[in-house]
Design a protein around this motif. Structure first.
Motif, mmCIF file in Angstrom:
data_model
loop_
_atom_site.group_PDB
_atom_site.id
_atom_site.type_symbol
_atom_site.label_atom_id
_atom_site.label_comp_id
_atom_site.label_asym_id
_atom_site.label_seq_id
_atom_site.Cartn_x
_atom_site.Cartn_y
_atom_site.Cartn_z
ATOM 1 N N UNK A 98 0.840 -1.196 0.000
ATOM 2 C CA UNK A 98 0.000 0.000 0.000
ATOM 3 C C UNK A 98 0.882 1.256 0.000
ATOM 4 N N UNK A 99 0.437 2.257 -0.759
ATOM 5 C CA UNK A 99 1.185 3.519 -0.798
ATOM 6 C C UNK A 99 0.188 4.642 -1.055
ATOM 7 N N UNK A 100 0.180 5.603 -0.140
ATOM 8 C CA UNK A 100 -0.815 6.685 -0.188
ATOM 9 C C UNK A 100 -2.199 6.044 -0.261
ATOM 10 N N UNK A 101 -3.001 6.332 -1.282
ATOM 11 C CA UNK A 101 -4.342 5.730 -1.374
ATOM 12 C C UNK A 101 -4.402 4.622 -2.416
ATOM 13 N N UNK A 102 -3.235 4.143 -2.876
ATOM 14 C CA UNK A 102 -3.194 3.111 -3.905
ATOM 15 C C UNK A 102 -2.223 2.007 -3.549
ATOM 16 N N UNK A 103 -1.683 1.379 -4.591
ATOM 17 C CA UNK A 103 -0.706 0.297 -4.404
ATOM 18 C C UNK A 103 0.525 0.604 -5.242
ATOM 19 N N UNK A 104 1.661 0.397 -4.633
ATOM 20 C CA UNK A 104 2.941 0.575 -5.296
ATOM 21 C C UNK A 104 3.541 -0.807 -5.531
ATOM 22 N N UNK A 105 3.918 -1.053 -6.764
ATOM 23 C CA UNK A 105 4.524 -2.344 -7.087
ATOM 24 C C UNK A 105 5.853 -2.139 -7.778
ATOM 25 N N UNK A 106 6.769 -3.040 -7.533
ATOM 26 C CA UNK A 106 8.061 -2.990 -8.210
ATOM 27 C C UNK A 106 8.639 -4.391 -8.245
ATOM 28 N N UNK A 107 9.555 -4.567 -9.175
ATOM 29 C CA UNK A 107 10.160 -5.884 -9.308
ATOM 30 C C UNK A 107 11.169 -5.927 -10.429
ATOM 31 N N UNK A 108 11.715 -7.106 -10.630
ATOM 32 C CA UNK A 108 12.679 -7.302 -11.706
ATOM 33 C C UNK A 108 12.594 -8.730 -12.224
ATOM 34 N N UNK A 109 13.145 -8.908 -13.415
ATOM 35 C CA UNK A 109 13.194 -10.232 -14.030
ATOM 36 C C UNK A 109 14.516 -10.375 -14.763
ATOM 37 N N UNK A 110 15.122 -11.542 -14.612
ATOM 38 C CA UNK A 110 16.333 -11.906 -15.327
ATOM 39 C C UNK A 110 16.021 -13.176 -16.113
ATOM 40 N N UNK A 111 16.406 -13.201 -17.375
ATOM 41 C CA UNK A 111 16.192 -14.436 -18.147
ATOM 42 C C UNK A 111 17.386 -14.698 -19.053
#
Length: 177
Positions: free
Chosen positions: A99-112
């Motif tokens: 949760x962040x402020x009034x929404x949702x914060x998402x983050x990530x990474x991918x290695x292939x």
């Protein structure tokens, strides 16, 4: 058989062909997944994948051309193709949402990482000897590495509207032979 319509007598030549393709394939795939979610809206997903595909194809194609005229001897044209393939795929992905402020914060990474080695060797068979046809044969190897990361924000504005803003960066390295 090539001939006149409704006739059982060939005009020129009859082809007798029998193809054999006893291909052997091997597949192996693994996936590891971890998911964590708590009651406050924090969520973590981790995926690791590994897969291989191996094939050792050998295709034989003996052909005999028989002519309608007994004065013309039959002709044998025999071919062999060998098509080994090796493919390996590895990937790792991590996603986190909170949760962040009034929404949702998402983050990530991918290695292939993908490695592919494909060969197509074509042979003319003369007197039981395989002679490689360099004009019809080739080998293709390919390696690809992808590094990607993202940042995403979702918020509900009202009953009809949501807003999603994101940023994604990706580096792609690949090479062929």
């Amino acid at each position: 058989m090539i001939g006149k319509r409704y006739s059982s007598i060939p005009d020129s030549v009859t082809l007798f062909s029998r193809t054999s393709n006893p291909e052997q394939n091997k597949n192996l795939n693994f996936n590891l997944n971890y998911r964590y979610a708590d009651t406050t809206g924090h969520e973590l997903n981790i995926d690791a994948d590994y897969g291989t595909f191996t094939s050792n194809g050998v295709n034989t194609q003996p052909n005999r051309y028989v002519f309608n005229s007994p004065e013309i001897p039959s002709i044998d044209r025999n071919y062999v193709s060998k098509t080994p393939t090796d493919i390996t795929i590895r990937s790792f992905k991590l996603d986190y949402e909170q949760p962040f402020k009034k929404g949702k914060l998402g983050y990530g990474f991918k290695l292939s990482d993908v490695k592919s080695d494909n060969t197509f060797d074509f042979f003319n068979v003369l007197n039981d000897t395989e002679i490689r046809d360099i004009d019809r044969s080739n080998r293709f190897t390919y390696t690809e590495r992808v590094y990607a990361a993202y940042l995403n924000y979702n918020v509900t504005l009202n009953k009809k509207w949501d807003l999603q803003v994101g940023l994604r960066g990706e580096i792609l390295n690949h090479w062929e032979i």
